[in-house]
Design an enzyme around this catalytic site. Structure first.
Site, short mmCIF file in Angstrom:
data_model
loop_
_atom_site.label_atom_id
_atom_site.label_comp_id
_atom_site.label_asym_id
_atom_site.label_seq_id
_atom_site.Cartn_x
_atom_site.Cartn_y
_atom_site.Cartn_z
N GLU A 276 -3.91 7.38 -3.92
CA GLU A 276 -3.78 6.10 -3.22
C GLU A 276 -3.54 4.98 -4.22
O GLU A 276 -4.29 4.83 -5.18
CB GLU A 276 -5.06 5.82 -2.43
CG GLU A 276 -5.01 4.55 -1.60
CD GLU A 276 -6.29 4.34 -0.80
OE1 GLU A 276 -6.25 4.46 0.42
OE2 GLU A 276 -7.33 4.05 -1.43
N TYR B 297 0.86 -1.19 0.00
CA TYR B 297 0.00 0.00 0.00
C TYR B 297 0.89 1.23 0.00
O TYR B 297 1.86 1.31 0.76
CB TYR B 297 -0.89 0.02 1.25
CG TYR B 297 -1.73 1.28 1.39
CD1 TYR B 297 -3.05 1.32 0.96
CD2 TYR B 297 -1.19 2.43 1.96
CE1 TYR B 297 -3.81 2.47 1.08
CE2 TYR B 297 -1.94 3.60 2.08
CZ TYR B 297 -3.25 3.61 1.64
OH TYR B 297 -3.99 4.76 1.76
#
Length: 387
Positions: A198, A109
């Protein structure tokens, strides 16, 4: 302002970030034309909606061959996806993204966002890719690192980049790619006035390539005027009709789930108004800031916007006149209330510039309007009125 995954990936590609080859389609006819641009047989079909949790709702499919692809496209186009972010009403799928499948070895991530508290750019890195970062933060906080960097013309320094990607344990070749990716994210967020980027997941393939497998970008509405190229990416199908209408009049409006509609000038005062409604046992139906210098037409539009919500059982108007004149607001409210035959209780609290004149306009209107002396009194009256 949000954009779709395929749009975010186009921006990433423009800035040199590694993404998979893919095409966006809106119909079966699109599929027949664009499928020629894909080289691999194994593909991934993704519903394009402004919400997370698509996979769990059936919005992401691994496809083995072209005939299967056509069948799944027909099923998914027009389907209503219900995820934890869409609400029970869900979102209709009106476009699909088809990309070449990747053989995943590891998932990570990586995100960057504007940290308002420190006026810095924050990078969040985690070894737990493919999961909601909120869940990772709650259950495995040690698997997340946050690095905040100052705004610099040339982007983050190498030592700062090393800290951002250190948790991933990349080899030397992967570090070079990851370093360039961090620089790309930084330059996008600064140059495009993004508020969040993101990448979840950022993957390493079995052939050791780094790829941004999914991408999400949000942009600062207040800076969109500087970026017509971003405004072109806006998908009105993904936005609440009331919020679209509000944007036409430059109203700051967010629909909520309560029963008391609010019209206030100033974001801080609006928040206080919502809080005091909750204090007296009810829920606000919206956040609505009409701004400092609203015209009669703007106030009228705001009033109609509130009443377009079928959940609204009463309205609280709380205005402190500074730049805004209370008489202008009062006339806008009266005009709108008469036009739509107001049938729910209305409590008005006016203070500041021309509040006496405003009160006189309300009193002369022959409408059933309850006046309040202060915010506390106003909240009590509207809660009692709807009960």
């Amino acid at each position: 302002m949000n954009i779709h995954e395929h749009q975010a990936k186009e921006i990433l590609k423009e800035y040199g970030a590694p993404i998979s080859n893919g095409v966006v389609i809106k119909s079966i006819d699109d599929l027949k034309v664009k499928i020629k641009n894909l080289k691999k047989k194994e593909l991934v079909l993704k519903a394009q909606i402004h919400a997370g949790g698509r996979g769990k709702a059936g919005g992401i499919k691994l496809i083995k061959n072209i005939s299967e692809l056509e069948d799944e496209v027909k099923k998914m186009l027009g389907k209503t996806l219900v995820t934890h972010q869409t609400g029970p009403e869900g979102r209709e799928v009106k476009r699909l993204y088809i990309e070449e499948a990747s053989s995943i070895s590891k998932e990570f991530y990586l995100s960057c966002l504007v940290d308002r508290e420190t006026s810095k750019i924050a990078f969040i890195s985690s070894t737990e890719g493919g999961m909601d970062i909120e869940k990772v933060a709650a259950e495995n906080p040690e698997k997340i690192i946050t690095n905040k960097i100052d705004l610099k013309k040339d982007g983050p320094e190498e030592k700062e980049i090393d800290k951002i990607i250190s948790i991933f344990k990349f080899n030397s070749e992967q570090k070079k790619i990851a370093s360039n990716l961090v620089k790309s994210l930084y330059h996008i967020i600064v140059s495009k006035d993004a508020s969040l980027i993101e990448i979840n997941p950022l993957i390493i393939t079995k052939s050791n390539k780094i790829i941004c497998l999914d991408a999400k970008m949000n942009f600062d509405d207040n800076a969109i005027f500087r970026h017509p190229e971003i405004l072109k990416l806006r998908d009105l199908n993904e936005e609440d009709p009331a919020e679209i209408e509000a944007s036409k009049y430059d109203l700051a409006y967010i629909k909520l789930n309560g029963s008391i509609g609010c019209m206030v000038n100033g974001a801080g005062l609006a928040m206080a108004t919502m809080d005091i409604i909750k204090l007296y046992g009810e829920e606000p139906a919206n956040f609505l800031d009409v701004g400092g210098g609203a015209s009669k037409e703007k106030v009228s539009a705001a009033f109609k916007l509130i009443l377009s919500d079928k959940n609204v059982k009463g309205i609280l108007i709380n205005i402190f006149g500074g730049i805004m004149r209370c008489d202008v607001l009062a006339q806008g409210v009266v005009d709108a209330a008469k036009e739509i035959n107001l049938s729910v209780p209305l409590v008005v609290r006016l203070a500041g510039t021309n509040f006496k004149e405003g009160k006189e306009i309300l009193d002369r209107s022959n409408l059933k309007i309850l006046s309040a002396s202060d915010l506390n009194d106003a909240a009590k009256k509207i809660v009692e009125a709807i009960k």
